[in-house]
Design an enzyme around this catalytic site. Structure first.
Site, PDB file in Angstrom:
ATOM      1  N   ASP A   1      -6.292  -0.093   4.028  1.00 27.21           N
ATOM      2  CA  ASP A   1      -5.575  -0.166   2.468  1.00 27.21           C
ATOM      3  C   ASP A   1      -6.533   0.697   1.547  1.00 27.21           C
ATOM      4  OD1 ASP A   1      -3.735  -1.342   3.961  1.00 27.21           O
ATOM      5  OD2 ASP A   1      -3.928  -3.068   2.895  1.00 27.21           O
TER       6      ASP A   1
ATOM      7  N   ASN B   1      11.715  -2.599   0.274  1.00 25.42           N
ATOM      8  CA  ASN B   1      11.049  -1.788   1.432  1.00 25.42           C
ATOM      9  C   ASN B   1      11.767  -2.345   2.780  1.00 25.42           C
ATOM     10  OD1 ASN B   1       9.481  -0.291   2.835  1.00 25.42           O
ATOM     11  ND2 ASN B   1       7.641  -1.863   2.971  1.00 25.42           N
TER      12      ASN B   1
ATOM     13  N   GLU C   1      -3.560  -2.702  -6.359  1.00 23.91           N
ATOM     14  CA  GLU C   1      -2.711  -3.393  -5.397  1.00 23.91           C
ATOM     15  C   GLU C   1      -3.293  -4.914  -5.142  1.00 23.91           C
ATOM     16  OE1 GLU C   1      -2.024  -3.129  -0.700  1.00 23.91           O
ATOM     17  OE2 GLU C   1      -2.947  -1.601  -1.591  1.00 23.91           O
TER      18      GLU C   1
ATOM     19  N   LYS D   1      -8.239  -1.954  -5.146  1.00 26.61           N
ATOM     20  CA  LYS D   1      -7.761  -3.110  -4.395  1.00 26.61           C
ATOM     21  C   LYS D   1      -8.914  -4.191  -4.581  1.00 26.61           C
ATOM     22  CE  LYS D   1      -5.555  -4.789  -0.578  1.00 26.61           C
ATOM     23  NZ  LYS D   1      -4.156  -5.043  -0.206  1.00 26.61           N
TER      24      LYS D   1
ATOM     25  N   THR E   1       0.759  -1.198   0.029  1.00 26.34           N
ATOM     26  CA  THR E   1       0.086  -0.236  -0.197  1.00 26.34           C
ATOM     27  C   THR E   1       0.887   1.239   0.003  1.00 26.34           C
ATOM     28  OG1 THR E   1      -1.750  -1.145   1.128  1.00 26.34           O
ATOM     29  CG2 THR E   1      -1.895   1.421   1.257  1.00 26.34           C
TER      30      THR E   1
ATOM     31  N   ALA F   1      -3.351  -8.285  -2.962  1.00 26.58           N
ATOM     32  CA  ALA F   1      -3.694  -8.824  -1.592  1.00 26.58           C
ATOM     33  C   ALA F   1      -2.623  -9.857  -1.166  1.00 26.58           C
ATOM     34  CB  ALA F   1      -5.007  -9.202  -1.170  1.00 26.58           C
TER      35      ALA F   1
END
Length: 224
Positions: free
Chosen positions: A52, A173, A113, A38, A17, A115
């Site tokens: 999200d 990340n 995005e 999403k 996200t 899941a």
């Protein structure tokens, strides 16, 4: 049809996200109409949108029906196929594709995005990778930097290649500030993953999505 991106991850909780929101803001800065999607969410408080989904809606600049933005929403934070079965619902890729088409009709770009991780099941036969293939969008892979991430990232990249899906790039990340040899791990990812590194997301406190874009490079096909 609008251009688009499919943001997926090596696992759940790796920062999809955050990356999707940053991409949306970067694309908006190019003067584009950006819709967010999403397709499946889990972990919704009663009567409230998934956090999200809320973040994506707040980032996007295209007004859209929330049922198109998030066609399948479930209360329990478990794998989508389990949540759907408990709710007496089957996640249908065709319904998601129809919702995506409606968003694409009113936007220049749609940021989708996923899941969970790349291969999380959606129903008894299909998974998130099948959804990405059905939509036919370039893939942005979010790699959560923690012990084990190299194998997870390379396995995901292999699966993406096997499905002959286009790469937009990948993002590392920093989700574990105590991870040893972070620089060396990023170097290994750069050497082994196909497609460009779009950025290195610094560590952020939990639930802090942030909107700083200094670390992000937009995918080439969407950068102008």
């Amino acid at each position: 049809m609008a251009r688009g991106l499919f943001v997926t991850g090596t696992d759940t909780g790796v920062g999809k996200t955050r990356v999707a929101v940053a991409l949306i803001h970067g694309l908006r800065a190019q003067g584009l109409r950006v819709a967010a999607m999403k397709p499946v969410s889990a972990g919704n408080a009663s009567g409230e949108l998934n956090e999200d989904v809320t973040a994506l809606l707040e980032a996007a600049n295209v007004n859209a029906d929330v049922n198109d933005v998030n066609p399948f929403a479930f209360a329990e934070p478990v794998a989508p196929h389990i949540a759907a079965a408990q709710a007496g619902v089957r996640i249908e890729l065709s319904l998601i594709a129809e919702a995506y088409s409606r968003l694409a009709a009113v936007a220049d770009v749609v940021v989708v995005e996923g899941a969970g991780g790349w291969r999380v099941p959606l129903n008894e036969h299909e998974d998130m990778a099948d959804l990405a293939r059905a939509l036919g969008l370039p893939i942005v892979l979010v790699v959560g930097l923690r012990l084990g991430c190299l194998s997870h990232a390379l396995l995901a990249a292999e699966s993406i290649a096997n499905r002959q899906l286009p790469w937009a790039g990948w993002v590392a990340n920093h989700i574990d500030p105590a991870m040893a040899h972070q620089t060396e791990n990023v170097a290994a990812l750069r050497a082994r993953l196909p497609g460009p590194c779009l950025g290195i997301q610094p560590f952020l406190p939990p639930r802090s999505l942030g909107q700083t874009l200094e670390w992000l490079t937009l995918p080439r096909e969407l950068a102008s």
